[in-house]
Design a protein around this motif. Structure first.
Motif, mmCIF file in Angstrom:
data_model
loop_
_atom_site.group_PDB
_atom_site.id
_atom_site.type_symbol
_atom_site.label_atom_id
_atom_site.label_comp_id
_atom_site.label_asym_id
_atom_site.label_seq_id
_atom_site.Cartn_x
_atom_site.Cartn_y
_atom_site.Cartn_z
ATOM 1 N N VAL A 1 8.170 5.450 51.842
ATOM 2 C CA VAL A 1 7.960 4.421 50.819
ATOM 3 C C VAL A 1 9.256 3.690 50.529
ATOM 4 N N ASP A 2 10.378 4.431 50.454
ATOM 5 C CA ASP A 2 11.671 3.797 50.189
ATOM 6 C C ASP A 2 12.015 2.752 51.240
ATOM 7 N N LEU A 3 11.877 3.125 52.518
ATOM 8 C CA LEU A 3 12.273 2.226 53.597
ATOM 9 C C LEU A 3 11.298 1.074 53.780
ATOM 10 N N ARG A 4 10.002 1.363 53.601
ATOM 11 C CA ARG A 4 8.984 0.339 53.848
ATOM 12 C C ARG A 4 8.857 -0.646 52.695
ATOM 13 N N ASP A 5 8.886 -0.145 51.465
ATOM 14 C CA ASP A 5 8.566 -0.990 50.307
ATOM 15 C C ASP A 5 9.781 -1.334 49.453
ATOM 16 N N ARG A 6 10.608 -0.343 49.142
ATOM 17 C CA ARG A 6 11.654 -0.570 48.139
ATOM 18 C C ARG A 6 12.907 -1.224 48.719
ATOM 19 N N LEU A 7 13.345 -0.758 49.890
ATOM 20 C CA LEU A 7 14.586 -1.294 50.441
ATOM 21 C C LEU A 7 14.503 -2.792 50.727
ATOM 22 N N PRO A 8 13.400 -3.313 51.292
ATOM 23 C CA PRO A 8 13.316 -4.778 51.475
ATOM 24 C C PRO A 8 13.380 -5.543 50.161
ATOM 25 N N VAL A 9 12.744 -5.012 49.111
ATOM 26 C CA VAL A 9 12.794 -5.680 47.803
ATOM 27 C C VAL A 9 14.209 -5.669 47.265
ATOM 28 N N LEU A 10 14.917 -4.547 47.426
ATOM 29 C CA LEU A 10 16.300 -4.451 46.954
ATOM 30 C C LEU A 10 17.187 -5.460 47.669
ATOM 31 N N LYS A 11 17.018 -5.582 48.980
ATOM 32 C CA LYS A 11 17.839 -6.530 49.731
ATOM 33 C C LYS A 11 17.525 -7.971 49.356
ATOM 34 N N ARG A 12 16.272 -8.205 48.994
ATOM 35 C CA ARG A 12 15.868 -9.569 48.649
ATOM 36 C C ARG A 12 16.247 -9.947 47.215
ATOM 37 N N SER A 13 15.990 -9.040 46.275
ATOM 38 C CA SER A 13 16.165 -9.400 44.869
ATOM 39 C C SER A 13 17.427 -8.817 44.241
ATOM 40 N N GLY A 14 18.005 -7.798 44.862
ATOM 41 C CA GLY A 14 19.228 -7.220 44.314
ATOM 42 C C GLY A 14 19.015 -6.078 43.352
ATOM 43 N N HIS A 15 17.759 -5.756 43.014
ATOM 44 C CA HIS A 15 17.508 -4.648 42.093
ATOM 45 C C HIS A 15 16.074 -4.167 42.246
ATOM 46 N N LEU A 16 15.825 -2.983 41.724
ATOM 47 C CA LEU A 16 14.485 -2.410 41.721
ATOM 48 C C LEU A 16 14.113 -2.007 40.309
ATOM 49 N N GLN A 17 12.849 -2.160 39.985
ATOM 50 C CA GLN A 17 12.353 -1.628 38.726
ATOM 51 C C GLN A 17 12.437 -0.099 38.775
ATOM 52 N N MET B 1 14.591 6.831 38.872
ATOM 53 C CA MET B 1 15.749 6.083 39.336
ATOM 54 C C MET B 1 15.680 4.620 38.943
ATOM 55 N N GLY B 2 16.868 4.079 38.737
ATOM 56 C CA GLY B 2 17.051 2.640 38.660
ATOM 57 C C GLY B 2 18.114 2.276 39.679
ATOM 58 N N VAL B 3 17.878 1.221 40.475
ATOM 59 C CA VAL B 3 18.771 0.887 41.589
ATOM 60 C C VAL B 3 19.106 -0.591 41.542
ATOM 61 N N ALA B 4 20.391 -0.906 41.844
ATOM 62 C CA ALA B 4 20.809 -2.309 41.923
ATOM 63 C C ALA B 4 21.942 -2.425 42.919
ATOM 64 N N ARG B 5 22.105 -3.629 43.469
ATOM 65 C CA ARG B 5 23.255 -3.913 44.338
ATOM 66 C C ARG B 5 24.335 -4.603 43.521
ATOM 67 N N PHE B 6 25.606 -4.329 43.892
ATOM 68 C CA PHE B 6 26.695 -5.057 43.275
ATOM 69 C C PHE B 6 26.714 -6.487 43.808
ATOM 70 N N GLU B 7 27.244 -7.394 43.010
ATOM 71 C CA GLU B 7 27.199 -8.804 43.384
ATOM 72 C C GLU B 7 28.233 -9.185 44.435
ATOM 73 N N ASP B 8 29.306 -8.366 44.586
ATOM 74 C CA ASP B 8 30.381 -8.749 45.502
ATOM 75 C C ASP B 8 29.974 -8.505 46.958
#
Length: 530
Positions: free
Chosen positions: A221-237, A255-262
């Motif tokens: 589920v992480d690789l199929r659904d969540r990781l693409p959303v994270l790469k696209r939007s920068g964060h996950l609910q 969990m709450g996950v986000a990417r840094f902006e840099d």
């Protein structure tokens, strides 16, 4: 502020399907969902129809006289059949793109703040029809229901984030940094290391990868659904999952996950151990209290959500009579154009158009009634007719899951005393539950039977029987309790709402014993003369 909330990608995808369908049904080059982002207006979703000059993410300044700008200012529907011939509209900027006719409705947040518009445009003169206006309004209602849910979820997220901040300050919550491309955990606080049973040496050796620490059933589920959303939007609910501890045991976490902006090369994760938190119990008690005080509101949300799941089925049912109207109109014109004109065949074609148009209109009226949040009003309801309407709405869902439906409806049943919409909601929940239960059946037929019968003491009995896996004995006693569910998703409120509706009508709802496989639900409703 609600108007600053972002619409989730999955909701945007659903809205894309809606505008594509609108453009197809109305045979126009453009169907749009616009969003107000002062000082501009943005094309949020644009139909994938041929000849559409608008693209998603386009913006234009407000105060330029756009069609949609007027809709947002007045908060009223707008119909412009021919802008070129209309002195009030012949200077409209959209005319430069060739769009001379327009029909649009305002979209609002639950608090009344204007979100934007939903509209259709045409390159030719087009007065549209009352049926098309009602269809546009139905789609607008679906969008506003999504915004209502988004606003509610945003409030829940804000509460969750506040709790997480308090936990971070007390070092109860785990935090780790990770490389987006390699999934290596490069830094973590003591709370996270204690949670998963690793130490600082493991961290320094770069031997901790969150992918390796995730059980396979969760990793998919992480690789199929969540990781693409994270790469696209920068964060996950916030979401729930599990990790392997170093000793091989599992720990459930939120969990709450986000990417840094840099550059987005690293991400940060906040991890809460769900095995020791007692907050869920307090929230469950609070949810029960809220359920008792806003029961009607929850029932409405349930109904709107279920209807949203049936969008494809409803669209299919609407396209049939609308398509038949178009086909018969073409045939009628051909008969009139014949030499000599065949008036009898033309008359028959127009009679068929009239019949199909009434069918589509009646269906849209029924659908709008199901979306309304009106108080319970008891009147005479023909239960067989109500059942047929619900079966019609669910036909696409039933066919998709390979379910055979039988209606064994007793003739000459007296009308029952009730609210048609709420009784149909109870039926809709029971039918959708049955279809979902049978979707897992692989070794036998998938059969759904709806039966009505007159009973003693001025009541009508409705029985819904399926051939699914049935209800496990350990769940049967608590089946109608709030938040009790055998599904992997959902609130567990559907049957609770069903029972509350039937009890409000003076009837009963129960799970009956079934000798064969499957489940049998039966409810009674008093007749009008009871």
């Amino acid at each position: 502020m609600p108007h600053a909330l972002e619409v989730p990608p999955q909701t945007v995808d659903k809205w894309q399907d809606i505008v594509n369908l609108l453009a197809e049904i109305m045979s126009v080059p453009s169907a749009l969902i616009m969003r107000a982002k002062a000082p501009n207006i943005e094309v949020l979703v644009s139909s994938h129809s041929a000849g559409n000059p608008y693209e998603a993410a386009e913006t234009a300044p407000l105060d330029t006289g756009l069609y949609c700008e007027t809709v947002m200012e007045t908060r009223q529907p707008l119909l412009v059949p021919d802008a070129i011939a209309d002195v009030d509209w012949n200077a409209n900027p959209d005319i430069k793109l060739g769009m001379i006719s327009y029909m649009g409705l305002p979209i609002s947040w639950p608090d009344g703040e204007v979100f934007g518009t939903i509209c259709v445009l045409d390159r030719k003169k087009n007065a549209y029809s009352d049926q098309f206006l009602r269809l546009l309004a139905m789609c607008r209602d679906i969008l506003q229901a999504d915004l209502n849910m988004l606003m509610a979820l945003s409030g829940q997220l804000a509460e969750s984030q506040a709790r997480i901040r308090r936990l971070v300050d007390s070092d109860i919550i785990g935090i780790f940094l990770w490389e987006v491309e390699t999934q290596v955990i490069v830094e973590a606080n003591d709370a996270f290391l204690r949670l998963v049973g690793y130490d600082r040496e493991d961290l320094r050796s770069r031997g901790m990868r969150w992918t390796a620490m995730t059980p396979p059933d969760w990793l998919e589920v992480d690789l199929r659904d969540r990781l693409p959303v994270l790469k696209r939007s920068g964060h996950l609910q916030p979401f729930e999952k599990e990790y392997f501890r170093k000793d091989g045991s599992r720990v459930p976490v939120m969990m709450g996950v986000a990417r840094f902006e840099d550059g987005g090369k690293q991400g940060v994760a906040f991890v809460l151990d769900l095995t020791e938190r007692k907050l869920a119990e307090a929230e469950a008690r609070e949810s029960e209290r809220r359920y008792r005080e806003t029961q009607n509101a929850l029932a409405h949300v349930n109904r709107v959500t279920t209807m949203g799941q049936l969008t494809a089925s409803i669209s299919h049912e609407l396209k049939q009579p609308i398509g038949a109207c178009a086909m018969n109109a073409s045939a009628g014109l051909r008969w009139l154009g014949a030499v000599p004109p065949n008036l009898e065949e033309a008359r028959l074609a127009f009679e068929r158009i009239n019949k199909d148009a009434r069918q589509a209109s009646d269906m849209m009226s029924h659908i709008r009634d199901l979306f309304k949040n009106a108080p319970l009003q008891k009147e005479g309801v023909q239960i067989n007719e109500a059942i047929r309407e619900v079966i019609s709405l669910t036909r696409g869902e039933v066919v998709q899951h390979g379910v055979a439906v039988q209606m064994q409806l007793a003739e000459d049943l007296p009308p029952v005393k009730g609210d048609r919409v709420q009784l149909q909601q109870a039926l809709l929940n029971l039918i959708m539950n049955a279809v979902e239960a049978m979707s897992t059946v692989e070794d036998g037929p998938r059969e759904l039977t709806v039966r009505t019968a007159a009973d003693a003491d001025h009541t009508v009995v409705v029985t819904v029987r399926d051939s699914g896996p049935g209800v496990p004995p350990e769940h049967a006693a608590r089946l109608f309790e709030p938040f009790c569910t055998t599904k992997s998703s959902g609130m567990g409120m559907g049957l609770t709402i069903c029972r509350s509706i039937i009890q409000a009508h003076g009837g009963t709802l129960e799970l009956c014993e079934n000798e064969a496989r499957g489940a049998v639900f039966q409810f009674t409703v008093p007749t009008l003369d009871a």
